[in-house]
Write an enzyme that holds these catalytic residues in place. Sequence first.
Site, mmCIF file in Angstrom:
data_model
loop_
_atom_site.group_PDB
_atom_site.id
_atom_site.type_symbol
_atom_site.label_atom_id
_atom_site.label_comp_id
_atom_site.label_asym_id
_atom_site.label_seq_id
_atom_site.Cartn_x
_atom_site.Cartn_y
_atom_site.Cartn_z
ATOM 1 N N GLN A 336 0.827 -1.206 0.000
ATOM 2 C CA GLN A 336 0.000 0.000 0.000
ATOM 3 C C GLN A 336 0.865 1.261 0.000
ATOM 4 O O GLN A 336 1.682 1.459 0.900
ATOM 5 C CB GLN A 336 -0.920 0.033 1.219
ATOM 6 C CG GLN A 336 -1.950 -1.074 1.235
ATOM 7 C CD GLN A 336 -1.509 -2.262 2.067
ATOM 8 O OE1 GLN A 336 -0.321 -2.533 2.192
ATOM 9 N NE2 GLN A 336 -2.468 -2.986 2.628
ATOM 10 N N GLN A 358 0.172 -0.450 -5.779
ATOM 11 C CA GLN A 358 -1.009 -0.758 -4.980
ATOM 12 C C GLN A 358 -1.536 0.514 -4.320
ATOM 13 O O GLN A 358 -0.766 1.277 -3.724
ATOM 14 C CB GLN A 358 -0.673 -1.802 -3.909
ATOM 15 C CG GLN A 358 -1.882 -2.229 -3.084
ATOM 16 C CD GLN A 358 -1.597 -3.435 -2.201
ATOM 17 O OE1 GLN A 358 -0.585 -4.101 -2.358
ATOM 18 N NE2 GLN A 358 -2.501 -3.718 -1.286
ATOM 19 N N ASP A 359 -2.843 0.750 -4.450
ATOM 20 C CA ASP A 359 -3.523 1.886 -3.801
ATOM 21 C C ASP A 359 -3.030 3.242 -4.309
ATOM 22 O O ASP A 359 -2.791 4.165 -3.523
ATOM 23 C CB ASP A 359 -3.349 1.823 -2.281
ATOM 24 C CG ASP A 359 -4.063 0.637 -1.650
ATOM 25 O OD1 ASP A 359 -4.767 -0.081 -2.375
ATOM 26 O OD2 ASP A 359 -3.908 0.432 -0.432
ATOM 27 N N ASP A 380 -5.915 -2.806 -6.437
ATOM 28 C CA ASP A 380 -6.866 -1.846 -5.846
ATOM 29 C C ASP A 380 -6.434 -0.399 -6.094
ATOM 30 O O ASP A 380 -6.510 0.448 -5.207
ATOM 31 C CB ASP A 380 -6.982 -2.073 -4.331
ATOM 32 C CG ASP A 380 -7.345 -3.503 -3.963
ATOM 33 O OD1 ASP A 380 -7.940 -4.196 -4.807
ATOM 34 O OD2 ASP A 380 -7.030 -3.916 -2.837
ATOM 35 N N ARG A 448 -12.789 -5.395 -7.019
ATOM 36 C CA ARG A 448 -13.197 -6.375 -6.008
ATOM 37 C C ARG A 448 -13.800 -5.621 -4.823
ATOM 38 O O ARG A 448 -13.468 -4.452 -4.584
ATOM 39 C CB ARG A 448 -12.024 -7.250 -5.572
ATOM 40 C CG ARG A 448 -10.851 -6.499 -4.964
ATOM 41 C CD ARG A 448 -9.778 -7.458 -4.468
ATOM 42 N NE ARG A 448 -8.645 -6.773 -3.866
ATOM 43 C CZ ARG A 448 -7.779 -7.344 -3.036
ATOM 44 N NH1 ARG A 448 -7.933 -8.620 -2.708
ATOM 45 N NH2 ARG A 448 -6.766 -6.653 -2.534
#
Length: 542
Positions: A336, A358-359, A380, A448
């Site tokens: 993250q 990520q993120d 994500d 998701r």
Amino acid sequence: MANIPRKENPDMPLSLCLALYLSLLLLINAAVDSKPITSCAQTPYPATCESYMGKTVLSSLEEDSNAMVAFHRAALRVAMDQAVEVRRLVATMDVSSFGGRARSAWSDCLELYDDAVYHLNRSMGLRTVGSADSQTWLSAAVTSDVTCRDGLKEMSLESQLLRYFPNVVMTSFSELLSNSLAVNRANAAATPSGRGRRRLMSTVTGGGFPSWVSYSDRKLLVSDAAADLVVAKDGSGDFETISEAVAAASSRRSGDRRFVIHVKAGTYDEHVEITRSMRNLMMVGDGMDATVVVGSRNAGSGGQQTFGTATFAVTGDGFIARGMTFVNTAGPQNHQAVALRSGSDLSVFYSCSFKGYQDTLYVYTQRQFYRDCDVYGTVDFIFGNAVAVLQNCNIYPRKPMSGQMNTLTAQGRTDPNQNTGIVLHGCRITATSDLRSAGGSVKTYLGRPWQKYSRTVVMKSTIDSVIDPKGWAPWSGSFALSTLYYGEYLNSGAGAGTGGRVQWPGYHPDMSASDAGKFTVGDFLAGDSWIPGTGVPFSAGL
């Protein structure tokens, strides 16, 4: 109620009479279903409601001539009182024994409960009940509470925190917030002809901006304009760092007028925060990949949680950015790592780029509009719980760490009454060259469900073959598969076919035009829960 045409022609066809009759029934049913919440028994958590309001207060509310308004304000008041108490208890904790990560979690919670108190206070200050503004602000307060709780779990801090005050305090606050959100939404739906619901948005204008962006602001967004302050790495401006300019702006600006900072081309290695007190700030760069803000904070270093890893974070309302790139260079191995986090209400990002893994882009809370932007990431990489529309943007999944899959979105709606969601409208979803070279070894999905009521819509977008035929990935087992709302509408490209998509109860592979219309800039960003399916308001937006 709509006016029914008088019967001028005695030979009116039976089919037309029947159509008018059915329309009248639908209007009557809609009116019957739109009942206000005026008692604790109608709330999601009636026992908590009764416990905090008390029998005396509830009896007086029942006798009030306008029970809907009285109950609405009482629900907000008890939630506000509890928010202040939770914030006080967090602030007075003894954190001297906390390590770096635990202290970071505590610090985030303090900021998050500050935000919750602020949003509740704004809602209480409104004269009308059931407004779009209030639904947005209450949704944001819920997200602040959930974000704190998630951070405590992530840091294994709950047991330490609960030594200082009982769990019932936080639990009751969460339930009172949920009650307030439900009351506001129900009262908005029950208000005749939408009275009490202020529409902040309309359809997108010809220039591609929501109507609430003023003409003068549009000129600033699309052309060079005199700036209040100039930032330049080479020393030719007023300051050499963005953070210095932001600090100066807070003391030099007057009132709520738009304050413009021009950030000249260059790479600015710094972490920037635009606080809540800094409203109506505009930051104009020299173009994507010319003006670049870079950071490398990640959830695995420096005691940071995901919330605190952002290279650029903004909470001041009305923020506008043009022609800038925001980067987190932590890399896929550090998990993250946020490039930009926005909790700015009524914010616009135009011709900006967001790069990470990520993120990458944290659409945290409130109403946000992204136009002609590029977003790069892996897991994500567009996530959060804002009312967010990305329009005419390029979405670039890239090669992740070995063994990882890609998910474009992870939407965080935790309450069915929140007006939040992520919408990709007219976007282009294309693999980067490094991901394409990996062939089929990396699975890539549209999203998701991060939270139970996750809501994401992809419409009129071009989806290339990088997206797996299933389209969407589960979070964990069957979690949220029946409570999420995932939709697709009139997409094109090699990856747009819905024949092989998931068969979840909450997935809608073939949305109707009216359903898709609810997620346009004109309607979704207005903050209304849903617009009646007349079709009229939606076509221009789509």
